[in-house]
Write a protein that holds these residues in place. Structure first.
Motif, PDB file in Angstrom:
ATOM      1  N   HIS A  18     -10.206   7.980  -3.141  1.00  0.00           N
ATOM      2  CA  HIS A  18      -8.783   8.307  -3.150  1.00  0.00           C
ATOM      3  C   HIS A  18      -8.319   8.745  -1.761  1.00  0.00           C
ATOM      4  O   HIS A  18      -7.186   8.441  -1.352  1.00  0.00           O
ATOM      5  CB  HIS A  18      -8.511   9.415  -4.171  1.00  0.00           C
ATOM      6  CG  HIS A  18      -8.621   8.947  -5.586  1.00  0.00           C
ATOM      7  ND1 HIS A  18      -8.520   9.801  -6.673  1.00  0.00           N
ATOM      8  CD2 HIS A  18      -8.848   7.703  -6.112  1.00  0.00           C
ATOM      9  CE1 HIS A  18      -8.665   9.111  -7.791  1.00  0.00           C
ATOM     10  NE2 HIS A  18      -8.878   7.837  -7.467  1.00  0.00           N
ATOM     11  N   ALA A  72      -2.629   4.498   3.410  1.00  0.00           N
ATOM     12  CA  ALA A  72      -1.205   4.471   3.077  1.00  0.00           C
ATOM     13  C   ALA A  72      -0.414   5.317   4.072  1.00  0.00           C
ATOM     14  O   ALA A  72       0.699   4.950   4.478  1.00  0.00           O
ATOM     15  CB  ALA A  72      -0.990   4.977   1.649  1.00  0.00           C
ATOM     16  N   LEU A  77       0.831  -1.202   0.000  1.00  0.00           N
ATOM     17  CA  LEU A  77       0.000   0.000   0.000  1.00  0.00           C
ATOM     18  C   LEU A  77       0.867   1.255   0.000  1.00  0.00           C
ATOM     19  O   LEU A  77       0.612   2.210  -0.748  1.00  0.00           O
ATOM     20  CB  LEU A  77      -0.922  -0.021   1.222  1.00  0.00           C
ATOM     21  CG  LEU A  77      -1.947   1.099   1.343  1.00  0.00           C
ATOM     22  CD1 LEU A  77      -2.952   1.058   0.207  1.00  0.00           C
ATOM     23  CD2 LEU A  77      -2.677   1.002   2.688  1.00  0.00           C
ATOM     24  N   ARG A  78       1.908   1.264   0.821  1.00  0.00           N
ATOM     25  CA  ARG A  78       2.819   2.415   0.831  1.00  0.00           C
ATOM     26  C   ARG A  78       3.472   2.619  -0.528  1.00  0.00           C
ATOM     27  O   ARG A  78       3.581   3.747  -1.022  1.00  0.00           O
ATOM     28  CB  ARG A  78       3.913   2.204   1.899  1.00  0.00           C
ATOM     29  CG  ARG A  78       3.452   2.280   3.318  1.00  0.00           C
ATOM     30  CD  ARG A  78       4.629   2.322   4.274  1.00  0.00           C
ATOM     31  NE  ARG A  78       5.486   1.142   4.160  1.00  0.00           N
ATOM     32  CZ  ARG A  78       5.331   0.026   4.865  1.00  0.00           C
ATOM     33  NH1 ARG A  78       4.336  -0.060   5.735  1.00  0.00           N
ATOM     34  NH2 ARG A  78       6.156  -0.986   4.705  1.00  0.00           N
ATOM     35  N   GLU A 120      -7.627   5.716   0.319  1.00  0.00           N
ATOM     36  CA  GLU A 120      -6.341   5.111  -0.033  1.00  0.00           C
ATOM     37  C   GLU A 120      -5.184   5.894   0.578  1.00  0.00           C
ATOM     38  O   GLU A 120      -4.235   5.316   1.130  1.00  0.00           O
ATOM     39  CB  GLU A 120      -6.184   5.049  -1.548  1.00  0.00           C
ATOM     40  CG  GLU A 120      -7.075   4.017  -2.213  1.00  0.00           C
ATOM     41  CD  GLU A 120      -6.777   3.915  -3.706  1.00  0.00           C
ATOM     42  OE1 GLU A 120      -5.927   4.689  -4.199  1.00  0.00           O
ATOM     43  OE2 GLU A 120      -7.375   3.066  -4.370  1.00  0.00           O
ATOM     44  N   LEU A 121      -5.249   7.206   0.467  1.00  0.00           N
ATOM     45  CA  LEU A 121      -4.172   8.031   1.005  1.00  0.00           C
ATOM     46  C   LEU A 121      -4.107   7.921   2.536  1.00  0.00           C
ATOM     47  O   LEU A 121      -3.017   7.882   3.115  1.00  0.00           O
ATOM     48  CB  LEU A 121      -4.376   9.485   0.585  1.00  0.00           C
ATOM     49  CG  LEU A 121      -4.088   9.791  -0.893  1.00  0.00           C
ATOM     50  CD1 LEU A 121      -4.649  11.154  -1.278  1.00  0.00           C
ATOM     51  CD2 LEU A 121      -2.578   9.738  -1.165  1.00  0.00           C
ATOM     52  N   THR A 139       0.877  11.373  -6.646  1.00  0.00           N
ATOM     53  CA  THR A 139       0.212  10.102  -6.372  1.00  0.00           C
ATOM     54  C   THR A 139      -0.841   9.738  -7.399  1.00  0.00           C
ATOM     55  O   THR A 139      -1.259   8.575  -7.468  1.00  0.00           O
ATOM     56  CB  THR A 139      -0.467  10.151  -4.988  1.00  0.00           C
ATOM     57  OG1 THR A 139      -1.484  11.177  -4.988  1.00  0.00           O
ATOM     58  CG2 THR A 139       0.548  10.441  -3.893  1.00  0.00           C
ATOM     59  N   VAL A 183       0.666   3.644  -3.384  1.00  0.00           N
ATOM     60  CA  VAL A 183      -0.008   4.933  -3.216  1.00  0.00           C
ATOM     61  C   VAL A 183       1.004   6.070  -3.007  1.00  0.00           C
ATOM     62  O   VAL A 183       0.883   7.138  -3.618  1.00  0.00           O
ATOM     63  CB  VAL A 183      -1.004   4.874  -2.036  1.00  0.00           C
ATOM     64  CG1 VAL A 183      -1.671   6.233  -1.825  1.00  0.00           C
ATOM     65  CG2 VAL A 183      -2.061   3.801  -2.299  1.00  0.00           C
ATOM     66  N   ARG A 191      -3.830  10.756  -7.232  1.00  0.00           N
ATOM     67  CA  ARG A 191      -5.084  10.662  -6.482  1.00  0.00           C
ATOM     68  C   ARG A 191      -5.555  12.054  -6.111  1.00  0.00           C
ATOM     69  O   ARG A 191      -4.743  12.929  -5.796  1.00  0.00           O
ATOM     70  CB  ARG A 191      -4.891   9.801  -5.237  1.00  0.00           C
ATOM     71  CG  ARG A 191      -4.898   8.302  -5.586  1.00  0.00           C
ATOM     72  CD  ARG A 191      -4.020   7.504  -4.680  1.00  0.00           C
ATOM     73  NE  ARG A 191      -4.106   6.072  -5.014  1.00  0.00           N
ATOM     74  CZ  ARG A 191      -3.302   5.471  -5.879  1.00  0.00           C
ATOM     75  NH1 ARG A 191      -2.356   6.166  -6.514  1.00  0.00           N
ATOM     76  NH2 ARG A 191      -3.433   4.172  -6.118  1.00  0.00           N
TER      77      ARG A 191
END
Length: 434
Positions: free
Chosen positions: A384, A391, A317-318, A387-388, A375, A321, A377
């Motif tokens: 989004h 992450a 994930l890191r 996700e951020l 990113t 994203v 996003r």
């Protein structure tokens, strides 16, 4: 003196038997528990033996022989094993000594008053015998008590392990956990939670104190009962909440210099093994204050716990994203990630984020646009943002080497970043360290 005692042996035995009756009545009036399971006859026989040992010790002492303390040791160990106090036994020896001296002097006076002069000068020798007997009983009592406490601690530790290490999964047999709970004095149904503590820093101690665990509430009035289990990797507590809210555990831990994770509430001891795993997960995402303390309720930090639960997925994930941000030079990456974390903590308010970061609102907007470009996003898209946020939470659990690329990790949003925080704009722990 030995010859005198032998001459009056029959009369002396009769007097000692009567004295044993009187002392038995007095003793049982003060301590009726001694008669369980011996009965009055058994107690009387024990006391008669005490009187005989005192007399024999006195006679032997006049010959320079050591006092036989075997019976005194056995009596002390027996009382410790039955959980009876030691003082009544010591009192019995003292009162018995007075009765023995009284019986001896009366019997000698009846037999030959002139022989009183041949008795030991005063009762000093008698009290020396009694001191040796009581010291032996006390030593055996305390040794047996310590062994009993050690056994009790081991038994309780094994029962707590049965609760904390059991299957804890749906469909698992609940009977072993329920049996362990009953033996620990826990109800079969109720409100329970598990507390996981990180190992204490050098020079500090958790609720169990140095080298051991203690039940209770660390001196806090009207607090939940907590049974502590000490292990090499930290302490674990099983809390019986009763009517107390889950937050009461955080209040209980607040004065202690420890990091802690607190599980959700469960309704049965059979669920405590699962709760322990959740508490350990909550500990992994507990806030870290300068003092090294802080308690986290799992339900308040679920996003962070979600990524902490799977390190491999968190790393992915890191990378997916935030990879382009992490690839920037350390200071530039750190500024963008701190701005993102602050903006998330302020619930998407650029104005409040600027107040916390001590910069202009436009500066925050420019940084966020830069982050969107890197990113791919958009912060206006809820998906989004999720996700951020995940992450960003995963950054706290990144290995040391990858983090070094982007400098130190951003501050925990829940701990705040300085500057005013308007009411309702950030979800803060009521007990977050500051």
């Amino acid at each position: 003196m030995e010859r005198i005692v032998e001459e009056i042996r029959e009369d002396l035995d009769r007097r000692i038997a009567l004295a044993a009756d009187r002392l038995t009545d007095r003793t049982l009036a003060r301590e009726p528990a001694w008669a369980v399971p011996l009965g009055r006859a058994g107690v009387r026989e024990r006391i008669r033996l005490v009187l005989r040992r005192i007399l024999d010790g006195l006679v032997g002492a006049c010959r320079g022989e050591p006092v036989d303390v075997a019976d005194a040791r056995a009596a002390g160990a027996e009382r410790a094993g039955r959980g009876l106090p030691l003082d009544p036994l010591r009192r019995t020896y003292r009162e018995g000594a007075r009765l023995v001296w009284q019986c001896l002097t009366e019997a000698v006076a009846v037999h030959d008053r002139s022989a009183l002069a041949r008795l030991p000068a005063g009762p000093d020798a008698l009290w020396d015998v009694v001191d040796r007997l009581t010291d032996a009983a006390s030593e055996a009592y305390h040794r047996a008590g310590a062994e009993r406490e050690d056994g009790e601690r081991e038994r309780r530790a094994a029962l707590l392990d049965a609760l904390l290490d059991g299957p804890g999964a749906a469909g698992a047999d609940p009977e072993p956990a329920l049996a362990a709970a009953v033996r620990l004095g826990l109800p079969e149904r109720g409100r329970f939670a598990v507390v996981a503590l990180a190992p204490p820093r050098p020079g500090t101690a958790g609720p169990g104190g140095p080298g051991g665990a203690a039940d209770g509430a660390a001196g806090v009035a009207d607090a939940p009962r907590v049974l502590w289990r000490v292990r090499a990797d930290g302490e674990t507590g099983v809390a019986e909440l009763g009517h107390h809210p889950l937050e009461s555990l955080r209040v209980l831990l607040a004065p202690l210099p420890v990091r802690a994770g607190i599980s959700p509430v469960v309704a049965s001891p059979a669920e405590l093994a699962g709760a322990r795993r959740l508490a350990a997960l909550a500990l992994r995402v507990a806030p870290t204050a300068p003092a090294g303390s802080g308690a986290a309720l799992l339900d308040e930090r679920l996003p962070a716990a979600l990524v902490a639960a799977d390190p491999e997925l968190a790393a992915r994930l890191r990378e997916v994203v935030l990879g382009p941000v992490l690839a920037l030079p350390g200071q530039e990456a750190r500024v963008l990630l701190t701005t993102l974390g602050t903006w998330l903590a302020c619930q998407g308010s650029t104005t409040y984020a600027a107040q916390r970061l001590y910069c202009h609102r436009n500066t925050v907007s420019n940084r966020l646009r830069r982050l969107e470009q890197l990113t791919g996003r958009t912060l206006s898209d809820p998906a989004h943002v999720v996700e951020l946020a995940l992450a960003h939470a995963a950054l706290a659990h990144a290995p040391a080497a990858p983090r070094a690329k982007a400098g130190p990790p951003p501050a925990d949003p829940a701990a705040g970043g300085g500057g005013p925080t308007p009411g309702g704009t950030a979800r803060r722990s009521p007990r977050s360290p500051g």
